[in-house]
Design an enzyme around this catalytic site. Structure first.
Site, short mmCIF file in Angstrom:
data_model
loop_
_atom_site.label_atom_id
_atom_site.label_comp_id
_atom_site.label_asym_id
_atom_site.label_seq_id
_atom_site.Cartn_x
_atom_site.Cartn_y
_atom_site.Cartn_z
N GLU A 122 48.68 109.44 83.12
CA GLU A 122 49.30 108.38 82.34
C GLU A 122 49.49 107.15 83.23
OE1 GLU A 122 53.11 107.46 79.39
OE2 GLU A 122 53.00 109.37 80.44
N GLY A 254 58.86 109.63 88.35
CA GLY A 254 59.76 110.76 88.47
C GLY A 254 59.10 112.06 88.09
N GLU A 291 61.31 115.41 80.32
CA GLU A 291 59.89 115.80 80.26
C GLU A 291 59.67 116.95 79.28
OE1 GLU A 291 58.06 113.67 81.55
OE2 GLU A 291 59.60 112.74 82.80
#
Length: 849
Positions: A122, A254, A291
């Site tokens: 991404e 992160g 996530e």
């Protein structure tokens, strides 16, 4: 290196890809500098597309061969991808490419980290792996075979067949290429399992480098809590047989929500009492939840194009904030979120980097992973929930999941389910997605014959590319208190839709004291000249925790600004009110710790700037010091009692209760150090059995100038732990006297353990320098020059991290002309580099305007 003169991409130009991808088969033959990637992809014409140009993205790829339906073809290849003539019917595309993971320092695509192969796709990293329509609206089922001499070979989905030196994976859920993941290396797992609400057993693993196994237990606990919470609150059950997390040292962000194989920055998943602070534990818990929640809000339902990034990120940030509020203290979480919003998103919204939650255009999408998209995007979700109510919100989300599962959609699709469920016209509310800038809300009031009237006016200042602003829908939560402190009107939600609007409250026996924007019900700046006496009253009596904190914050800010402007002494009424609050042991220790923190130096600089005063970073720092000294003297007789309340007489646990006590203890230690020169801090440092206590003590020793031996002891103890050493680097700069911060940062870049290629280490040094407000803004410009020097060096290695670090310059126009000139010169020096990346070129040009 990307083209430094890119074209601008516009939302209005969206067209669907000309082909449907029916299935994808990938084979990886891993080698450090010569990995071969073989792809076999089944395409079919897209009946919804008008343009049938067959273009596949591809960057930094060495094309070995290409075939269509088994016959060799010779596509036209450019640095951005390839085109090829294809049949006007379903066909199979095959290609073989060679890539070099070891030399991929940008950390996008397939790269290596300490001998481990890993991916980050991404937003547009998959095009560095193989030729493919690398866009989020192209979704397909992936089957992957990984070949290599590594004990662990992982990819998305469920495991298939495997053997010596190979493993196959199949993901049955269609996904875009940005969610692809692969990991290979010498790893060990912390294993567990989870039984879903329907009784399905799911295998859970956290994969780490040997030696890190002891730092996985909390991450696993957080994962299981997230899975259960998502079932109970949102009705979302996990949909694969296995869920893997991998800790990676070299990672730009992160973590990444790749389907079934989350790849995490090691700092966002590894935690132990000895090496991690309470804040680290909470961050790990929140990021793991974030996530995992993406599995439904981002993976199963994804974005049609990258302009819709807030669709998945805003919603998922809102969901992880709900989770943390449920796991810990909801008021403290809300206050912490607003502190972060004001520190990061408000300056962005009020400066040259301002953009809508859904941007209209971009040159480099990596530059739009911003606080506006994430945090303001989450605030927009929160406002929508307040406006429609909890029941309608839940019903709309059920419809959202049912209607759009397996689709790549838009903000219009998201809002449509709420309009259908509630019958509301959300046309005006949609402006929150298209209009940039932070609205300013002013208020006047009137009281007569038992009726109290509030008249609000809203105005959004001009932002880059948007001169004319229209009124927004503002949910304004209001409560009214009588002069005795009793609540006469409980929290009531007012819905403002006009530029100016009045609301009446009748049947009152006396003029009330208003508590406005409770819970920070809308992300606005409230312009109201409340009297000092009213703020003291609200600090003592407001029943809304956020507004009670806000009253104290306003008093502290006004006092500090008075000191900066006129040399005024700290406000004794504020100190007295704060003292009374600190003595109230019925209040959460974490809340009392927040009350002691006060506004940041950057927040004060912005407040001065908005008041028409040029902020002086040195004067602001001195005002903060004066206030802290006054607090230490005022609360001298209270500190011992508060220190006892902040003491935990039990084995370490990262629970909300224990963390709150330690937070109060750390805040008290900072005041005590001003009285004893660091004696108590040294005692705590010597006896600390967890990183929270050790690091807070070390911070105070640095500020007291008593750090030399402690820093040496800390280094000797933790020099082999890379995450703790990030703390060692950052703390020396962040806690340093402003006059020493730049020189300290420069010296630490020469330390053998400084590695500019590691984003965590680079951010530890230069992120800390930027956070040392007066230090970074040293009048001679040394801070600007040092950062610019290193950003120029880093850009050729890691453009993404470089571009994001450039944002520390975004407030350059609020300072004096001398500092402005030095910052502008630093930015122009960066911009003048002959091979500057596309990422950094766009950021610097936007900051310069």
């Amino acid at each position: 290196m990307k083209d430094a003169a890119p074209q601008t991409i516009y939302l209005r130009d969206y067209t669907p890809f000309g082909f449907v991808v029916q299935e994808v088969h990938l084979t990886f033959r891993l080698a450090a500098t010569s990995t071969r990637v073989l792809s076999r992809i089944r395409f079919a014409p897209n009946p919804d597309a008008t343009d049938r140009t067959f273009f596949l993205h591809g960057e930094d790829l060495n094309l070995i061969s290409a075939k269509i339906d088994g016959k060799p073809v010779e596509p036209s290849v450019t640095p951005e991808g390839l085109t090829c003539a294809v049949p006007d019917k379903p066909f199979v595309w095959e290609s073989e490419v060679e890539i070099s993971p070891q030399t991929n320092t940008a950390l996008e695509g397939l790269y290596m980290s300490n001998g481990m192969y890993c991916t980050q796709c991404e937003a547009e990293g998959f095009r560095k792996i193989t030729y493919y329509p690398d866009r989020p609206d192209v979704m397909s089922v992936f089957t992957v075979r990984v070949e290599g001499p590594h004990p662990v070979l992982l990819s998305n989905g469920n495991p298939g067949k495997s053997g010596d030196g190979w493993a196959e994976w199949h993901d049955p859920w269609p996904k875009p290429s940005y969610l692809f993941a692969l990991v290979a290396g010498d790893l060990v797992n912390h294993a567990d399992s989870f039984t879903t609400c329907s009784g399905k057993d799911v295998e859970l693993n956290i994969w780490v480098r040997p030696g890190d196994e002891g730092k996985c237990a909390f991450g696993m606990q957080a994962l299981k809590a997230s899975m259960r919470w998502d079932e109970e609150v949102y009705g979302r059950e996990y949909d694969l047989n296995i869920f893997n997390i991998v800790a990676v040292d070299d990672f730009n962000m992160g973590a990444m929500e790749n389907k079934g194989l989350n790849v995490f920055n090691s700092s966002a998943v590894l935690a132990s009492p000895e090496t991690s602070t309470d804040m680290n534990f909470e961050r790990v818990e929140a990021i793991i939840a974030h996530e995992y929640f993406h599995n439904w809000t981002g993976n199963r339902i994804t974005c049609r194009d990258w302009f819709q990034l807030c669709l998945k990120e805003g919603l998922t940030v809102f969901r992880d904030s709900q989770f943390t509020s449920d796991m810990r203290s909801a008021p403290v979480k809300r206050i912490s979120d607003v502190i972060d919003l004001r520190a990061r998103q408000f300056p962005e919204d009020q400066g040259p980097l301002s953009h809508p939650v859904r941007p209209e255009s971009f040159q480099e999408i990596n530059n739009f992973y911003t606080a506006t998209v994430y945090e303001k995007g989450a605030e927009v979700i929160g406002m929508l929930k307040r406006l429609v109510g909890d029941e309608a919100y839940a019903e709309a989300l059920e419809l959202y999941f049912a209607r759009h599962d397996g689709q790549a959609i838009t903000i219009e699709d998201w809002l449509a389910v709420f309009a259908e469920v509630t019958g509301r016209d959300l046309t005006q509310f949609k402006r929150w997605y298209s209009q940039s800038g932070t609205p300013r809300l002013s208020v006047s009031e009137d009281y007569a014959d038992g009726t109290y009237t509030l008249t609000f006016k809203q105005h959004t200042p001009t932002t880059p590319g948007q001169a004319q602003k229209l009124p927004q829908v503002l949910p304004i939560a209001v409560g009214l208190l009588n002069p005795n402190g009793d609540e006469v009107v409980p929290t009531t939600l007012l819905e403002m839709t006009e530029a100016e609007q009045s609301f009446e409250f009748s049947g009152l026996s006396s003029r009330p004291i208003p508590s406005l924007l409770r819970g920070f019900s809308a992300p606005v700046v409230l312009d109201r000249a409340a009297s000092r006496e009213e703020q003291v009253f609200l600090l003592a009596h407001d029943t809304d925790p956020f507004n009670r904190w806000e009253a104290g914050r306003n008093l502290a800010r006004n006092s500090l600004i008075g000191n900066v402007r006129d040399g005024a002494a700290p406000d004794q009424a504020y100190l007295d009110g704060l003292g009374a609050l600190l003595r109230d042991d019925t209040l959460d220790p974490a809340f009392r710790a927040l009350m002691l923190s006060g506004p940041s130096q950057s927040e004060l600089a912005q407040a001065l700037f908005e008041a028409g005063v040029t902020p002086d970073p040195d004067a602001i720092w001195q005002a903060k010091e004066t206030m802290a000294d006054a607090m230490a003297q005022t609360f001298r007789d209270l500190l011992e009692r508060l220190a006892l309340e902040g003491k935990v007489d039990a084995p370490y646990e990262p629970t909300a209760e224990q963390c709150g006590k330690r937070a109060l203890g750390s805040a008290v230690l900072s005041l005590q150090t001003r009285l004893d020169g660091g004696a108590m801090a040294q005692k705590q440092f010597d006896s600390a059995d967890n990183m929270t206590l050790q690091l807070s003590a070390l911070s105070q020793l640095i500020q007291a100038g008593q750090q030399t031996e402690a820093l040496q002891a800390f280094h000797a103890q933790w020099q082999d732990d890379r995450l703790v050493m990030d703390k060692w680097f950052g703390l020396q700069i962040g806690a340093a006297h402003p006059a020493q911060a730049v020189d300290r940062a420069g010296a630490l870049t020469q330390h053998p353990a400084f590695d500019m290629k590691n984003p965590n280490r680079f951010r530890a040094v230069f992120g800390a320098l930027a956070m040392n407000h007066a230090g970074f803004h040293r009048k001679d410009g040394a801070g600007y020059d040092l950062l610019a020097d290193w950003l120029i060096r880093l850009d050729a290695i890691n453009p993404q991290t470089t571009a994001r670090m450039c944002s520390v310059f975004q407030t350059w126009k609020r300072y004096d002309t001398e500092r402005q000139a030095k910052m502008k010169a630093a930015l122009e020096r960066i911009a003048a580099q002959p091979k500057l990346s596309r990422d950094t070129t766009e950021m610097v040009s936007r900051i310069l305007g």
